[in-house]
Motif scaffolding. Structure first.
Motif, mmCIF file in Angstrom:
data_model
loop_
_atom_site.group_PDB
_atom_site.id
_atom_site.type_symbol
_atom_site.label_atom_id
_atom_site.label_comp_id
_atom_site.label_asym_id
_atom_site.label_seq_id
_atom_site.Cartn_x
_atom_site.Cartn_y
_atom_site.Cartn_z
ATOM 1 N N LEU A 1 69.663 27.971 74.428
ATOM 2 C CA LEU A 1 69.564 29.017 75.445
ATOM 3 C C LEU A 1 69.285 28.420 76.822
ATOM 4 C CD1 LEU A 1 67.445 31.664 73.522
ATOM 5 C CD2 LEU A 1 69.854 31.818 74.137
ATOM 6 N N GLY A 2 68.367 27.471 76.848
ATOM 7 C CA GLY A 2 67.938 26.930 78.126
ATOM 8 C C GLY A 2 68.926 25.930 78.707
ATOM 9 N N PHE A 3 69.458 25.071 77.851
ATOM 10 C CA PHE A 3 70.271 23.961 78.361
ATOM 11 C C PHE A 3 71.744 24.095 77.994
ATOM 12 C CE2 PHE A 3 66.170 21.667 76.996
ATOM 13 C CZ PHE A 3 65.506 22.083 78.124
ATOM 14 N N THR A 4 72.131 25.163 77.295
ATOM 15 C CA THR A 4 73.466 25.366 76.727
ATOM 16 C C THR A 4 73.785 24.273 75.691
ATOM 17 O OG1 THR A 4 74.829 23.997 78.193
ATOM 18 C CG2 THR A 4 74.295 26.236 78.957
ATOM 19 N N SER A 5 74.866 24.486 74.947
ATOM 20 C CA SER A 5 75.203 23.523 73.906
ATOM 21 C C SER A 5 76.079 22.391 74.428
ATOM 22 C CB SER A 5 75.916 24.223 72.744
ATOM 23 O OG SER A 5 75.050 25.140 72.145
ATOM 24 N N ASP A 6 76.318 22.378 75.745
ATOM 25 C CA ASP A 6 77.152 21.312 76.311
ATOM 26 C C ASP A 6 76.571 19.948 75.975
ATOM 27 O OD1 ASP A 6 78.426 23.406 77.365
ATOM 28 O OD2 ASP A 6 77.776 23.097 79.451
ATOM 29 N N VAL A 7 77.472 19.009 75.715
ATOM 30 C CA VAL A 7 77.033 17.651 75.435
ATOM 31 C C VAL A 7 76.749 16.951 76.760
ATOM 32 C CG1 VAL A 7 77.726 15.428 74.488
ATOM 33 C CG2 VAL A 7 78.317 17.536 73.290
ATOM 34 N N ARG A 8 75.557 16.409 76.891
ATOM 35 C CA ARG A 8 75.185 15.733 78.130
ATOM 36 C C ARG A 8 75.023 14.239 77.872
ATOM 37 N NH1 ARG A 8 74.122 20.223 81.768
ATOM 38 N NH2 ARG A 8 73.358 21.919 80.455
ATOM 39 N N PHE B 1 71.942 40.518 68.826
ATOM 40 C CA PHE B 1 71.312 39.492 69.667
ATOM 41 C C PHE B 1 71.885 38.144 69.289
ATOM 42 C CE2 PHE B 1 68.194 42.857 69.152
ATOM 43 C CZ PHE B 1 67.904 43.157 70.468
ATOM 44 N N ILE B 2 73.149 38.007 69.475
ATOM 45 C CA ILE B 2 73.826 36.839 68.939
ATOM 46 C C ILE B 2 73.208 35.537 69.446
ATOM 47 C CG2 ILE B 2 75.670 36.759 70.679
ATOM 48 C CD1 ILE B 2 76.351 36.434 66.968
ATOM 49 N N TYR B 3 72.742 35.547 70.689
ATOM 50 C CA TYR B 3 72.184 34.308 71.238
ATOM 51 C C TYR B 3 70.772 34.029 70.740
ATOM 52 C CZ TYR B 3 76.206 34.379 74.244
ATOM 53 O OH TYR B 3 77.485 34.384 74.696
ATOM 54 N N LEU B 4 70.074 35.118 70.463
ATOM 55 C CA LEU B 4 68.684 34.947 70.046
ATOM 56 C C LEU B 4 68.544 34.843 68.538
ATOM 57 C CD1 LEU B 4 66.878 37.457 72.390
ATOM 58 C CD2 LEU B 4 66.696 34.979 72.394
ATOM 59 N N HIS B 5 69.637 34.987 67.834
ATOM 60 C CA HIS B 5 69.590 35.185 66.392
ATOM 61 C C HIS B 5 68.816 34.088 65.670
ATOM 62 C CE1 HIS B 5 72.843 34.081 63.197
ATOM 63 N NE2 HIS B 5 71.686 34.129 62.624
ATOM 64 N N GLN B 6 69.045 32.825 66.064
ATOM 65 C CA GLN B 6 68.321 31.755 65.391
ATOM 66 C C GLN B 6 66.845 31.734 65.756
ATOM 67 O OE1 GLN B 6 70.245 27.910 65.291
ATOM 68 N NE2 GLN B 6 71.078 28.792 63.430
ATOM 69 N N LEU B 7 66.578 32.064 67.006
ATOM 70 C CA LEU B 7 65.190 32.110 67.455
ATOM 71 C C LEU B 7 64.427 33.164 66.659
ATOM 72 C CD1 LEU B 7 63.371 30.823 69.581
ATOM 73 C CD2 LEU B 7 63.904 32.728 71.081
ATOM 74 N N LEU B 8 65.078 34.335 66.501
ATOM 75 C CA LEU B 8 64.473 35.412 65.716
ATOM 76 C C LEU B 8 64.248 34.971 64.282
ATOM 77 C CD1 LEU B 8 66.341 38.633 66.852
ATOM 78 C CD2 LEU B 8 63.895 38.185 66.981
ATOM 79 N N PHE B 9 65.254 34.274 63.747
ATOM 80 C CA PHE B 9 65.136 33.817 62.364
ATOM 81 C C PHE B 9 63.962 32.851 62.223
ATOM 82 C CE2 PHE B 9 66.696 31.125 58.751
ATOM 83 C CZ PHE B 9 66.457 32.089 57.789
ATOM 84 N N GLY B 10 63.843 31.944 63.187
ATOM 85 C CA GLY B 10 62.705 31.018 63.179
ATOM 86 C C GLY B 10 61.389 31.783 63.205
#
Lengths: 291, 306, 229
Positions: free
Chosen positions: A118-125, B269-278
């Motif tokens: 979420l914070g850094f995106t999944s882009d490879v850096r 919440f497709i983006y939060l889904h893993q966070l929620l799962f955690g």
């Protein structure tokens, strides 16, 4: 496809193996400390390493800070993060069965990876800092690996001195020998747990910083280091801290040799078979650890 | 309560059996996945809930089944049902090979060994490209068979649950529990704990093997990362734990609740889904490690069959 | 039956060349100060620990090297110093898991045994919910499910109240009268002196002496071992 294996090649992989192994040893020492002191298998160790790598990346990207100097930031930062984790969550499962502690740490691990996405995106850096190799006779060593190895050895040595010589280090070892006895001797066990988790996270962070200049940085980069650290502490003997060094170097060698003689893709499998064998034949590790 | 339970279950089963005649394609596939999760959570429960040996690599059996069935269907042209059963058999063989050494390991060491198993299988499958298609995956011939797969999946879920019922209400099951309660005492009381653990382990591998094959057939395409994800193991564990591990209905309940939650909430919440799962994992571990049924059973001293 | 058994842990010799010989139909006591190797000796006999040297024979056959569950099926049952019932199994189930007889027979026998120690009302209670003394009784009768020839009891009297204790002691005598052999570790000297026919004394892992309780009680060496020199 036949490849002739020359003595030079063998020398080269042995050296590469040792270079990589020093880094594994340092990272695994953190995992081993947590397991030794609290009997918790920290599967979130790799994601903590990933956070260390991102710290270095951002400091480099935004401030142009020398990646090796960023050790001074990433280690204290992750130390704090580790203390907070221990304080808020981990202390609740210290005496719980391994199912609870493992699952909890998985929860943390998943959450950290997702937060990074979420914070850094999944882009490879990547951190483009040091390229090229040192040439020594017939051997070539990538500069970043040599430097990483040097830092890892220095930090590991520092950690050992801390464990061996200081009051704090003695207290940590006392708690990992027997919590009850340590308590009777007036050691604040809760505090030792906090410091242990912090220090272990700082070691992971150092690993992250050092690999940041060598490998691709992305949120899921850490998991493989969790697995490798498990291998190292099993090889070296859980609860046996010097064993971590031996285990790390050994893992580095095994990986390199198996990629030379078999293929790179199966070196995890080779390491795993070795892990099960060691667990069965020498459950206390190659050096004598604590059962 | 014990009296209307069988009647209620029977009604439910009839409704589920009739469902494909009225359900939509989407509905059928959703239910089919629910059945899959029930079978997985329940299978994990057989080894880990009963004996306390925590298998952190159970998805390995799922993947084994998926690849066995995938290869048999795709390359050798076997009928899918038979291929899936073969997947179950191969998962059992894998369990024998792995369980023989690893079930001698105690506590965290067994967990580490099982954690590694999954990684290694993924690596091996990626490596033997000739057989498995490697990282490119394996495509199966197209087949529209959601309804038969629905029934097959349901049958596996039902069978594993029935098996759990039979085991928990037998002395075999009680002996498995003695291993969880106190392995040294169990040994001293004449119970050959290793043999019992191995039996439980073998039984717990069959379901995931068959289900893995069915899932492969249903999706029509498999690749190493899609059939060996660690998260699948974690999900089945959390389901069993949430409902109540070591009970008969706990894993079913946990699978239904968590799966429903997943379908309803996480999709939004497709983006939060893993966070929620955690967060869910952490909550379950800290607040109710005994699970819903575990808490109820202890509080009201209910019999094991509920 | 126990012949010059040695057990070491690291550099410490916990049991050093101890030999015991037991005859059927008698009650034996095993005493000694804390750390003198009593429980370790029990663990060697029942296969929980492997003896480093020496032999253990039972009814003429060597049993050292067998697994604990195999030794149990040879006819040697034991209880533990710290109670080891299966807490999340009911009292009845704790007994049921032990035998391989057919279910009805096992159940009848288990119910008989629970009645024997007056726990029949608590048969379906989880063992973990029973009192300490009651758990101790459950552990005791659990051993009797298979009718073993030799019963090893590790501190049967510790933490049991007087009434329950007398029942337990009666039960042990009944066992002896039926031709079974009992070997017990006990710190309560009244129990040992009142119950045992022969007493073995261990000190620092070695057998100090053996003899009838009356003789042991006045033996200088035993008093010295207990009260220091």
């Amino acid at each position: 496809m036949t490849v002739v294996i020359t003595p030079t090649m063998i020398g080269q992989v042995i050296i590469s193996g040792l270079l990589a192994g020093a880094l594994y040893a340092m990272v695994a020492l953190g995992l081993g400390l947590i397991f030794g002191v609290m009997r918790v298998l920290n599967v979130a160790h790799g994601p903590l390493l990933m956070l260390g790598a991102y710290t270095t990346f951002w400091l480099f990207q935004l401030l142009g800070l020398n990646p090796y100097l960023s050790l001074l930031v990433s280690m204290p930062l992750l130390f704090l993060a580790g203390v907070v984790l221990q304080r808020v969550l981990v202390h609740r499962v210290v005496d719980a069965p391994e199912l609870s502690s493992l699952l909890l740490m998985f929860g943390v691990s998943i959450a950290l990876v997702n937060l990074a996405q979420l914070g850094f995106t999944s882009d490879v850096r990547s951190v483009e800092y040091l390229t090229g190799s040192f040439i020594l006779g017939p051997f070539a060593f990538s500069k970043s690996r040599v430097i990483a190895c040097a830092f890892a050895l220095a930090i590991t040595a520092g950690a050992f001195v801390l464990l061996k010589k200081t009051r704090l280090g003695k207290a940590i070892r006392a708690v990992s020998q027997s919590r009850e006895v340590a308590q009777v001797c007036g050691i604040n066990v809760q505090r030792i747990h906090l410091i242990t988790f912090g220090a272990a996270s700082a070691l992971a962070a150092a690993g992250g910083t050092l690999v940041a200049v060598m490998v691709a940085i992305q949120p899921e980069m850490g998991q493989v280091y969790t697995f490798k650290s498990f291998l190292v502490i099993v090889l070296g003997g859980a609860g046996n801290y010097p064993g971590a060094l031996l285990g790390g170097l050994l893992l580095g060698l095994i990986e390199q040799l198996s990629s030379l003689f078999i293929t790179t893709q199966v070196n995890e499998a080779v390491a795993y078979v070795l892990l099960v064998l060691v667990l069965l034949l020498r459950p206390t590790g190659l050096l004598k650890g604590r059962s | 309560m014990a009296r209307w339970l069988p009647a209620g279950l029977l009604v439910l089963l009839v409704l589920l059996a009739l469902y494909p005649m009225h359900g939509t394609g989407y509905g059928i596939r959703t239910m089919l996945q629910l059945f899959m999760w029930i079978a997985l959570a329940q299978s994990w429960n057989l080894i880990s809930g009963l004996t306390g040996y925590v298998s952190f690599g159970h998805v390995a059996f799922f993947g084994m089944g998926a690849y066995t069935a995938g290869i048999l269907i795709g390359t050798l042209g076997w009928p899918w049902l038979l291929a899936c059963l073969a997947g179950g058999v191969m998962a059992m063989v894998l369990a024998l090979v792995i369980g023989w050494p690893c079930l001698r390991l105690k506590g965290p060491y067994f967990a580490i060994a099982m954690l590694g198993l999954n990684e290694v299988l993924r690596v091996i499958v990626s490596y033997y490209e000739g057989l498995t298609g490697g990282g490119n995956g394996l495509s199966l011939p197209t087949l529209h068979a959601s309804v038969p797969i629905y029934y097959a999946m349901g049958l596996v879920a039902l069978s594993v649950t029935a098996l759990t019922y039979v085991i928990v209400t037998s002395r075999f099951g009680l002996r498995l529990m003695t291993i969880r309660e106190d392995e040294v005492a169990a040994e001293a009381m004449g119970i050959d704990t290793f043999r019992y653990k191995l039996y439980a382990f073998l039984l717990s591998a069959v379901g995931p093997g068959i289900v893995g094959g069915l899932a492969a057939r249903d999706q029509g395409y498999i690749e190493p990362t899609s059939v060996f994800p660690l998260i699948t193991t974690i999900t089945m564990i959390v389901m069993a734990l949430f409902g109540g591990k070591g009970t008969i209905w706990g894993p079913v309940l946990g699978a239904v609740l968590l799966f429903t939650f997943q379908e309803l909430v996480w999709a939004r919440f497709i983006y939060l889904h893993q966070l929620l799962f955690g967060a869910i994992i952490i909550t379950v571990v800290l607040l109710m490690p005994r699970g819903i049924l575990g808490v109820l059973q202890q509080k009201y001293n209910l019999p094991r069959t509920i | 039956m126990v012949d010059r058994v040695v057990k070491r842990f690291g550099g410490v010799t916990a049991v050093n060349k101890v030999s015991l010989s037991l005859e059927a139909g008698r009650i034996y006591g095993l005493i000694g100060p804390k750390g003198s190797g009593k429980t370790t000796l029990f663990n060697c006999i029942t296969g929980v620990d492997q003896a480093d040297e020496g032999q253990i024979r039972f009814k003429g056959q060597r049993i050292d090297g067998l697994k604990p569950h195999q030794i149990f099926h040879q006819g040697i049952g034991r209880t533990f110093q710290v109670i080891r019932v299966f807490p999340e199994l009911t009292a009845l189930e704790n007994l049921l898991v032990v035998t391989t007889d057919d279910y009805a027979a096992a159940r009848a026998r288990a119910e008989d045994l629970l009645r024997f120690v007056k726990l029949e009302r608590l048969a379906n209670e989880y063992a973990g919910n029973l009192s300490y003394g009651q758990q101790k009784l459950v552990e005791f009768v659990r051993v009797l499910m298979t009718d073993p020839e030799l019963v090893l009891l590790d501190e049967p009297a510790a933490g049991v109240n007087r009434t329950l204790l007398n029942e337990l002691l009666d039960a042990v005598r009944t066992l002896r009268d039926r031709g079974k052999t009992v070997l017990l570790v006990e710190h309560d000297m009244k129990v040992v002196m009142g119950l045992c026919e022969t007493v073995f004394v261990l000190d620092h892992g070695e057998k100090l002496t053996e003899g009838p309780p009356g003789v042991i009680q006045t033996d200088e060496r035993v008093i010295e071992a207990y009260f220091g020199r």
